[in-house]
Design a protein around this motif. Sequence first.
Motif, short mmCIF file in Angstrom:
data_model
loop_
_atom_site.label_atom_id
_atom_site.label_comp_id
_atom_site.label_asym_id
_atom_site.label_seq_id
_atom_site.Cartn_x
_atom_site.Cartn_y
_atom_site.Cartn_z
N TRP A 36 35.41 43.70 33.98
CA TRP A 36 34.39 44.30 34.85
C TRP A 36 35.08 45.31 35.77
N TYR A 37 34.44 46.45 35.92
CA TYR A 37 34.85 47.48 36.87
C TYR A 37 33.65 47.79 37.77
N ARG A 38 33.90 48.50 38.86
CA ARG A 38 32.80 48.97 39.69
C ARG A 38 33.16 50.32 40.29
N GLN A 39 32.11 51.07 40.61
CA GLN A 39 32.31 52.37 41.23
C GLN A 39 31.32 52.52 42.38
N ALA A 40 31.86 52.59 43.58
CA ALA A 40 31.05 52.78 44.77
C ALA A 40 30.80 54.27 44.98
N PRO A 41 29.75 54.61 45.70
CA PRO A 41 29.44 56.02 45.94
C PRO A 41 30.63 56.77 46.57
N GLY A 42 31.00 57.88 45.97
CA GLY A 42 32.07 58.70 46.50
C GLY A 42 33.47 58.16 46.26
N LYS A 43 33.59 57.08 45.49
CA LYS A 43 34.91 56.48 45.25
C LYS A 43 35.21 56.43 43.76
N GLN A 44 36.48 56.23 43.46
CA GLN A 44 36.89 56.10 42.07
C GLN A 44 36.49 54.73 41.52
N ARG A 45 36.33 54.67 40.23
CA ARG A 45 36.04 53.41 39.57
C ARG A 45 37.24 52.48 39.75
N GLU A 46 36.98 51.22 40.07
CA GLU A 46 38.06 50.28 40.28
C GLU A 46 37.86 49.02 39.44
N TRP A 47 38.97 48.45 39.02
CA TRP A 47 38.95 47.20 38.27
C TRP A 47 38.55 46.05 39.19
N VAL A 48 37.73 45.14 38.66
CA VAL A 48 37.25 44.01 39.43
C VAL A 48 37.80 42.68 38.90
N ALA A 49 37.66 42.48 37.59
CA ALA A 49 38.06 41.19 37.02
C ALA A 49 38.23 41.31 35.51
N SER A 50 39.03 40.40 34.95
CA SER A 50 39.27 40.34 33.52
C SER A 50 39.25 38.90 33.04
N ILE A 51 38.90 38.74 31.77
CA ILE A 51 38.98 37.43 31.14
C ILE A 51 39.54 37.62 29.74
N THR A 52 40.57 36.85 29.41
CA THR A 52 41.22 36.98 28.12
C THR A 52 40.46 36.20 27.05
N THR A 53 40.95 36.33 25.81
CA THR A 53 40.33 35.59 24.71
C THR A 53 40.48 34.08 24.90
N GLU A 54 41.54 33.67 25.63
CA GLU A 54 41.76 32.24 25.89
C GLU A 54 41.00 31.75 27.11
N GLY A 55 40.33 32.68 27.81
CA GLY A 55 39.58 32.29 28.99
C GLY A 55 40.35 32.38 30.29
N ASN A 56 41.55 32.95 30.24
CA ASN A 56 42.31 33.15 31.47
C ASN A 56 41.71 34.31 32.25
N THR A 57 41.63 34.14 33.57
CA THR A 57 40.96 35.12 34.41
C THR A 57 41.89 35.73 35.45
N ASN A 58 41.58 36.96 35.83
CA ASN A 58 42.29 37.65 36.91
C ASN A 58 41.27 38.44 37.72
N TYR A 59 41.55 38.56 39.02
CA TYR A 59 40.62 39.22 39.93
C TYR A 59 41.34 40.18 40.86
N ALA A 60 40.64 41.23 41.25
CA ALA A 60 41.13 42.09 42.32
C ALA A 60 41.13 41.28 43.62
N ASP A 61 42.09 41.56 44.47
CA ASP A 61 42.20 40.80 45.72
C ASP A 61 40.92 40.87 46.55
N SER A 62 40.23 42.00 46.47
CA SER A 62 39.05 42.21 47.30
C SER A 62 37.88 41.31 46.91
N VAL A 63 37.93 40.73 45.71
CA VAL A 63 36.79 39.93 45.25
C VAL A 63 37.18 38.49 44.94
N LYS A 64 38.47 38.21 45.00
CA LYS A 64 38.95 36.87 44.68
C LYS A 64 38.25 35.84 45.55
#
Length: 115
Positions: A36-64
């Motif tokens: 998942w990515y997101r793009q706020a008005p006037g800002k660059q698109r930023e990465w939010v979170a990922s999930i691997t095929t095994e179900g391992n997850t990672n998050y941006a610090d701002s949303v953790k």
Amino acid sequence: QVQLVESGGGLVQAGGSLRLSCAASGIAFSMHTMNWYRQAPGKQREWVASITTEGNTNYADSVKARFTISRGNAKSTLYLEINSLKPEDTAVYYCHCFSGQYDYWGQGTQVTVSS
């Protein structure tokens, strides 16, 4: 043809919750890391979170601790549970995967958080 279709966005008050979905087709969904990515008005698109095929997850610090990414391989659907929403979470949220040397993006779903 790969298609990613997001849904679930909307207008919510600060502190509220939303569940975003991304329906995937044209790819072997269970065999791809999804993002998942997101793009706020006037800002660059930023990465939010990922999930691997095994179900391992990672998050941006701002949303953790507030966001939870998950996947339903049987339905080829990616999810993002968003809790304790803040006005700064207002953005268009995009589903993404990388497959066969190509980046694939959905059309995005708008999340607007009022204070």
